[in-house]
Write a protein that holds these residues in place. Structure first.
Motif, short mmCIF file in Angstrom:
data_model
loop_
_atom_site.label_atom_id
_atom_site.label_comp_id
_atom_site.label_asym_id
_atom_site.label_seq_id
_atom_site.Cartn_x
_atom_site.Cartn_y
_atom_site.Cartn_z
N VAL A 1 -7.39 -42.20 12.12
CA VAL A 1 -6.86 -40.91 12.57
C VAL A 1 -6.93 -39.92 11.41
O VAL A 1 -7.02 -40.32 10.25
N LYS A 2 -6.87 -38.63 11.77
CA LYS A 2 -6.94 -37.58 10.75
C LYS A 2 -5.61 -36.83 10.69
O LYS A 2 -5.09 -36.42 11.72
N PRO A 3 -5.08 -36.63 9.48
CA PRO A 3 -3.88 -35.79 9.37
C PRO A 3 -4.23 -34.35 9.73
O PRO A 3 -5.37 -33.92 9.57
N MET A 4 -3.23 -33.62 10.22
CA MET A 4 -3.44 -32.23 10.61
C MET A 4 -2.63 -31.32 9.70
O MET A 4 -1.62 -31.74 9.13
N PRO A 5 -3.03 -30.06 9.57
CA PRO A 5 -2.35 -29.14 8.64
C PRO A 5 -0.94 -28.76 9.05
O PRO A 5 -0.18 -28.26 8.22
N GLN A 6 -0.52 -29.01 10.29
CA GLN A 6 0.81 -28.62 10.74
C GLN A 6 1.92 -29.40 10.05
O GLN A 6 3.06 -28.97 10.02
N GLY A 7 1.61 -30.58 9.51
CA GLY A 7 2.63 -31.37 8.84
C GLY A 7 2.30 -32.85 8.88
O GLY A 7 1.36 -33.27 9.55
N ASP A 8 3.10 -33.65 8.17
CA ASP A 8 2.80 -35.07 8.06
C ASP A 8 3.13 -35.86 9.32
O ASP A 8 2.90 -37.05 9.40
N ASN A 9 3.66 -35.19 10.34
CA ASN A 9 3.94 -35.85 11.62
C ASN A 9 2.94 -35.44 12.71
O ASN A 9 3.14 -35.72 13.88
N TRP A 10 1.84 -34.81 12.29
CA TRP A 10 0.79 -34.38 13.21
C TRP A 10 -0.48 -35.16 12.90
O TRP A 10 -0.91 -35.24 11.74
#
Length: 124
Positions: free
Chosen positions: A86-95
């Motif tokens: 999976v890829k982390p998203m810029p919205q935060g570490d829970n995205w």
């Protein structure tokens, strides 16, 4: 095993006011929260689990934005998610973005909430 449930589904729409009126008049989903900042799309969360995100016509209207998921143990769930491709998203570490593009937001549920929601049995 920790449990979770989908708390909201975010959808991109062209005319947010039409959707607010539609869901209110047909299903009784009233407005829970609104967010509008300069340079950002207008967003409205409705009771009933829908988040509406207003975007211009040339964007992905009617498409899923993300799933907002309430977890009993957010940190444990996030650690498990990191074990996958999976890829982390810029919205935060829970995205997180899953391989086919589905985006998920993992939220911490209040104590007992997940069990109460999952105990609901649909009428048949």
């Amino acid at each position: 095993m920790a449990k979770a449930y989908i708390e909201h589904v975010a959808v991109y729409v062209k005319d947010i006011d039409w959707y607010i009126e539609f869901f209110n008049n047909t299903l009784g989903f009233t407005e829970r929260m609104r967010k509008q900042e300069s340079g950002q799309p207008k967003q409205v969360w409705l009771y009933g689990g829908i988040q509406l995100i207003e975007v211009p016509e040339d964007q992905a209207i009617g498409k899923l934005g993300h799933l907002g998921i309430m977890a009993e143990d957010q940190q444990n769930t996030l650690e498990k998610i990191k074990q996958y491709d999976v890829k982390p998203m810029p919205q935060g570490d829970n995205w997180w973005q899953l391989p086919d593009g589905l985006c998920i937001e993992i939220l911490q549920a209040n104590p007992e909430t997940v069990r109460d929601i999952l105990d609901v049995v649909p009428w048949q």
